[in-house]
Scaffold this motif. Structure first.
Motif, short mmCIF file in Angstrom:
data_model
loop_
_atom_site.label_atom_id
_atom_site.label_comp_id
_atom_site.label_asym_id
_atom_site.label_seq_id
_atom_site.Cartn_x
_atom_site.Cartn_y
_atom_site.Cartn_z
N ALA A 64 0.91 -1.30 -0.01
CA ALA A 64 -0.02 0.10 0.01
C ALA A 64 0.75 1.38 -0.01
CB ALA A 64 -0.88 -0.03 1.13
N GLU A 65 2.08 1.13 0.61
CA GLU A 65 2.75 2.29 0.72
C GLU A 65 3.44 2.77 -0.59
OE1 GLU A 65 5.46 -0.82 2.95
OE2 GLU A 65 3.15 -0.12 2.81
N TYR A 66 3.60 1.88 -1.60
CA TYR A 66 3.84 2.23 -2.85
C TYR A 66 3.06 3.40 -3.44
CZ TYR A 66 7.32 -1.34 -2.41
OH TYR A 66 8.33 -2.20 -1.75
N PHE A 67 1.71 3.38 -3.01
CA PHE A 67 0.64 4.23 -3.72
C PHE A 67 0.48 5.55 -2.72
CE2 PHE A 67 -0.19 0.02 -4.98
CZ PHE A 67 -0.16 0.22 -6.36
N PHE A 68 1.48 5.64 -1.66
CA PHE A 68 1.36 6.74 -0.75
C PHE A 68 2.10 7.78 -0.81
CE2 PHE A 68 2.41 8.37 3.68
CZ PHE A 68 1.44 8.98 3.80
N PHE A 69 1.87 9.23 -0.70
CA PHE A 69 2.66 10.27 -0.64
C PHE A 69 2.42 11.37 0.39
CE2 PHE A 69 4.20 14.44 -2.02
CZ PHE A 69 5.33 14.28 -2.28
N GLU A 70 3.34 11.64 1.21
CA GLU A 70 2.97 12.91 2.08
C GLU A 70 3.93 13.73 1.98
OE1 GLU A 70 3.92 11.18 6.03
OE2 GLU A 70 5.67 10.10 5.47
N GLY A 71 3.59 15.11 2.51
CA GLY A 71 4.38 16.25 2.48
C GLY A 71 3.64 17.37 1.71
N LEU A 72 2.49 17.32 0.95
CA LEU A 72 1.80 18.47 0.32
C LEU A 72 1.06 19.26 1.29
CD1 LEU A 72 0.17 16.82 -2.94
CD2 LEU A 72 2.37 18.00 -2.55
N ASN A 73 0.99 18.94 2.79
CA ASN A 73 0.73 19.66 3.74
C ASN A 73 1.51 20.77 4.03
OD1 ASN A 73 1.95 17.40 4.69
ND2 ASN A 73 1.09 18.22 6.77
N ILE A 74 2.96 20.54 3.60
CA ILE A 74 4.05 21.44 4.11
C ILE A 74 4.31 22.68 3.13
CG2 ILE A 74 6.53 21.26 4.96
CD1 ILE A 74 6.25 18.23 5.56
N ALA A 75 4.48 23.63 3.69
CA ALA A 75 4.47 24.87 2.96
C ALA A 75 6.19 24.84 2.39
CB ALA A 75 4.52 26.09 3.35
N GLY A 76 6.21 25.02 1.13
CA GLY A 76 7.68 25.14 0.42
C GLY A 76 8.32 26.47 0.79
N ASN A 77 9.67 26.42 0.59
CA ASN A 77 10.53 27.71 0.86
C ASN A 77 10.35 28.56 -0.24
OD1 ASN A 77 12.32 29.62 1.66
ND2 ASN A 77 14.02 27.90 1.72
N THR A 78 9.61 29.72 0.19
CA THR A 78 9.70 30.55 -1.11
C THR A 78 10.76 31.70 -1.15
OG1 THR A 78 8.01 31.91 0.27
CG2 THR A 78 7.16 30.30 -1.27
#
Length: 224
Positions: A58-72
């Protein structure tokens, strides 16, 4: 009769060329791209080695991090967090990817193009001025101001941009119709190419003084 035949052949060629411009349809449920070749499937699809489906989790279909603001904190005031086949191998052959775009106040995602994918953009926070330009000879500009919840589509291959016109940070989510739509940032491609484009070419193309062109190349980090 011969003329009609030639026209028919030309139309078929055009249709097939357009059809092949996007990612191919998958031939199986999933085809997780390989990072480690120790557990590949012995059945290649379109010549591509992929992970043995029996070993996929299942973890091959999982991504995390889109909740984290990028450095602008950069010259353009924006940051893109990309979720494509390089960061989520299970997207291989599925013809889709995603990105989070963060904007500082008045930050910009500069004019660029995705050669392999149409983009659909939804604004999560803030106000963005966006636009795209059609191909030659019209070069028609379409623009719109988007607020929270608004959606806009950028057709595949066309130059487009986003600019935060607000005094606060802005966030957008971008969906693309390719597992890796790629990106060509126009200014980078022209003034930061490796090796550098001959300044005489750019002087004529942009109708600029050669000193201005060379200064722009230095600004973008080109070393002579």
């Amino acid at each position: 009769m011969r003329k009609a035949y030639i026209v028919t052949v030309a139309l078929f060629a055009l249709v097939f060329s357009l059809a092949s411009a996007s990612d191919p349809d998958p031939l199986q449920d999933f085809c997780v791209a390989l990072k480690d070749y120790s557990d590949y499937s012995k059945s290649a699809v379109l010549g591509i080695l992929f992970k043995d489906p029996k070993l996929v989790k299942a973890e091959y279909f999982f991504f995390e991090g889109l909740n984290i603001a990028g450095n602008t904190d950069n010259k353009v005031g924006s940051n893109i967090t990309t979720m494509n086949v390089d960061t989520l191998p299970s997207l291989n052959t599925l013809g889709i990817s995603l990105a989070r775009i963060d904007f500082a106040p008045y930050g910009e995602n500069p004019p660029h193009t995705h050669p392999r994918g149409t983009e659909i953009l939804v604004v999560l926070e803030g106000t963005l001025f966006i636009g795209f330009v059609t191909s030659n000879p019209d070069n028609r500009l379409f623009t719109k101001t988007l607020n929270k919840g608004d959606v806009f589509v950028f057709p595949v291959g066309l130059i487009h941009f986003q600019l935060n016109v607000g005094k606060t940070n802005a966030i957008a989510i971008s969906g693309l119709s390719s597992q890796n739509a790629s990106v060509i940032t126009i200014a980078d491609a022209v003034f930061r190419s490796n090796p550098p484009i001959n300044p005489n070419v750019l002087t004529k193309a942009f109708q600029l003084d050669k000193n201005v062109v060379e200064e722009l190349q230095k600004e973008f980090g080109v070393e002579k």
